[in-house]
Write a protein that holds these residues in place. Structure first.
Motif, PDB file in Angstrom:
ATOM      1  N   ASP A  21     -11.123 -43.011 -88.695  1.00 24.01           N
ATOM      2  CA  ASP A  21     -10.650 -44.147 -88.956  1.00 24.01           C
ATOM      3  C   ASP A  21     -10.329 -45.249 -87.717  1.00 24.01           C
ATOM      4  O   ASP A  21     -10.595 -46.129 -87.667  1.00 24.01           O
ATOM      5  N   THR A  22      -9.848 -44.379 -86.826  1.00 21.45           N
ATOM      6  CA  THR A  22      -9.236 -45.146 -85.628  1.00 21.45           C
ATOM      7  C   THR A  22     -10.365 -45.408 -84.687  1.00 21.45           C
ATOM      8  O   THR A  22     -10.446 -46.882 -84.407  1.00 21.45           O
ATOM      9  N   LEU A  23     -11.399 -44.814 -84.626  1.00 15.85           N
ATOM     10  CA  LEU A  23     -12.685 -45.411 -84.114  1.00 15.85           C
ATOM     11  C   LEU A  23     -13.193 -46.416 -84.919  1.00 15.85           C
ATOM     12  O   LEU A  23     -13.442 -47.446 -84.020  1.00 15.85           O
ATOM     13  N   LEU A  24     -13.367 -46.318 -86.188  1.00 11.01           N
ATOM     14  CA  LEU A  24     -13.936 -47.403 -86.977  1.00 11.01           C
ATOM     15  C   LEU A  24     -13.291 -48.714 -86.898  1.00 11.01           C
ATOM     16  O   LEU A  24     -13.755 -49.793 -86.589  1.00 11.01           O
ATOM     17  N   ALA A 120     -21.116 -49.792 -81.807  1.00 16.13           N
ATOM     18  CA  ALA A 120     -21.029 -48.550 -82.156  1.00 16.13           C
ATOM     19  C   ALA A 120     -22.121 -47.858 -81.223  1.00 16.13           C
ATOM     20  O   ALA A 120     -21.787 -46.587 -80.914  1.00 16.13           O
ATOM     21  N   GLU A 121     -23.049 -48.231 -80.917  1.00 15.47           N
ATOM     22  CA  GLU A 121     -23.965 -47.511 -80.131  1.00 15.47           C
ATOM     23  C   GLU A 121     -23.720 -47.316 -78.763  1.00 15.47           C
ATOM     24  O   GLU A 121     -24.085 -45.872 -78.155  1.00 15.47           O
ATOM     25  N   ALA A 122     -23.150 -48.029 -78.225  1.00 14.92           N
ATOM     26  CA  ALA A 122     -22.283 -47.740 -76.931  1.00 14.92           C
ATOM     27  C   ALA A 122     -21.332 -46.638 -77.010  1.00 14.92           C
ATOM     28  O   ALA A 122     -21.060 -46.088 -76.031  1.00 14.92           O
ATOM     29  N   GLU A 123     -20.840 -46.402 -78.072  1.00 19.54           N
ATOM     30  CA  GLU A 123     -19.994 -45.060 -78.545  1.00 19.54           C
ATOM     31  C   GLU A 123     -20.621 -43.859 -78.525  1.00 19.54           C
ATOM     32  O   GLU A 123     -19.915 -42.779 -78.667  1.00 19.54           O
ATOM     33  N   GLY A 124     -22.089 -43.880 -78.730  1.00 22.76           N
ATOM     34  CA  GLY A 124     -22.797 -42.786 -79.120  1.00 22.76           C
ATOM     35  C   GLY A 124     -23.047 -42.600 -80.493  1.00 22.76           C
ATOM     36  O   GLY A 124     -23.636 -41.873 -81.005  1.00 22.76           O
ATOM     37  N   LEU A 125     -22.471 -43.591 -81.454  1.00 23.33           N
ATOM     38  CA  LEU A 125     -23.003 -43.693 -82.843  1.00 23.33           C
ATOM     39  C   LEU A 125     -24.323 -44.029 -83.181  1.00 23.33           C
ATOM     40  O   LEU A 125     -24.797 -44.661 -82.095  1.00 23.33           O
ATOM     41  N   GLY A 126     -24.714 -43.608 -84.036  1.00 16.57           N
ATOM     42  CA  GLY A 126     -26.236 -44.052 -84.590  1.00 16.57           C
ATOM     43  C   GLY A 126     -26.028 -44.934 -85.877  1.00 16.57           C
ATOM     44  O   GLY A 126     -25.047 -44.695 -86.466  1.00 16.57           O
ATOM     45  N   CYS A 127     -27.050 -46.057 -85.870  1.00 15.13           N
ATOM     46  CA  CYS A 127     -26.932 -47.180 -86.810  1.00 15.13           C
ATOM     47  C   CYS A 127     -28.437 -47.260 -87.510  1.00 15.13           C
ATOM     48  O   CYS A 127     -29.365 -46.914 -86.858  1.00 15.13           O
ATOM     49  N   CYS A 128     -28.289 -47.433 -88.838  1.00 14.96           N
ATOM     50  CA  CYS A 128     -29.737 -48.088 -89.392  1.00 14.96           C
ATOM     51  C   CYS A 128     -29.471 -49.239 -90.216  1.00 14.96           C
ATOM     52  O   CYS A 128     -28.587 -49.313 -91.206  1.00 14.96           O
ATOM     53  N   TYR A 129     -29.849 -50.168 -89.740  1.00 12.27           N
ATOM     54  CA  TYR A 129     -29.772 -51.738 -90.524  1.00 12.27           C
ATOM     55  C   TYR A 129     -30.600 -51.599 -91.865  1.00 12.27           C
ATOM     56  O   TYR A 129     -32.206 -51.392 -91.576  1.00 12.27           O
TER      57      TYR A 129
END
Length: 246
Positions: A21-24, A120-129
């Motif tokens: 939750d903190t990161l989000l 988010a991607e700069a933090e290493g997370l992955g996304c799909c639009y």
């Protein structure tokens, strides 16, 4: 930073690791610094973490696996409800139940969405639009209990990557940058700009297995057909009416 725009990938498979939750909250707060019309921030974000919530959303996205498997699903909405309620409680008379207001709010929402993805991607997370958000919006409206003047325009699945897919191709800048005025495309321009895309082995294979002569036919005859586009356009317009924008 572990990612950059030039190396970004669409991630559809996620590790079994929660997004805190903190990161989000930090990403959502920072993304809110993006451009916005009149400094009104005409968007809202519905965060879905529960399995039940994801299951309700999945049919609207053709039950793509990442909707239920991603740790977090974000639905970004064009929102003129909040601004309208604010005006009504401040002795003002809002007039935002129209198509222009939807366009303005949708623009705000999409700007926020892209900024969030970059962060988010700069933090290493992955996304799909998920482009499917606008295909059957009423299902999303019902699942998320969206009130009048709130319309879903983007969905992001979010988590820690469990895959490293190859980079997808992009057209050269000459294909989309126009100097001073718009210059329409000749047959020679199309040949030059689309040659690399059309010669990719994977795209040639798509044509072969689908018995199509050209890659363009994959898009017109299979992926985004006129019939489907017209049907989903009608559904989207009907949803806009129900939500008060038309």
């Amino acid at each position: 930073m572990t990612n950059s725009i030039t190396t970004r990938r669409t991630i559809r498979r996620y590790a079994r690791r929660e997004v805190s939750d903190t990161l989000l909250d930090r990403l959502l707060t920072t993304a809110a610094r993006t451009q916005t019309m009149g400094n009104l921030q005409l968007y809202s974000v519905v965060v879905t973490r529960s399995a039940e919530g994801k299951a309700r959303l999945a049919p609207a996205h053709f039950n793509q696996p990442m909707v239920t498997q991603a740790p977090v699903v974000l639905t970004v909405c064009a929102d003129f409800n909040r601004t309208t309620v604010w005006c009504e409680h401040r002795k003002a008379h809002p007039g935002y139940d129209n198509f222009l207001s939807f366009v303005n709010a949708a623009t705000d929402a999409l700007l926020f969405t892209q900024t969030f993805c970059n962060l988010a991607e700069a933090e290493g997370l992955g996304c799909c639009y998920l482009g499917t958000t606008v295909y059957m919006p009423q299902l999303i409206i019902d699942a998320l209990q969206l009130p009048r003047l709130v319309m879903p325009v983007a969905t992001i699945t979010l988590g820690w990557p469990d895959e490293q897919p190859p980079l997808t191709d992009r057209l050269p800048t000459g294909a989309f940058v126009h100097k001073e005025t718009y210059h329409d495309y000749s047959a020679a321009d199309i040949d030059r700009f689309y040659a690399a895309k059309e010669q990719l082995e994977e795209n040639r294979h798509f044509c072969e297995i689908n018995h199509k002569e050209t890659l363009a036919q994959i898009f017109t005859d299979i992926r985004y057909t006129k019939k489907d586009n017209e049907a989903m356009s009608a559904g989207f317009i009907e949803a806009l009416k129900r939500q008060g924008f038309l």
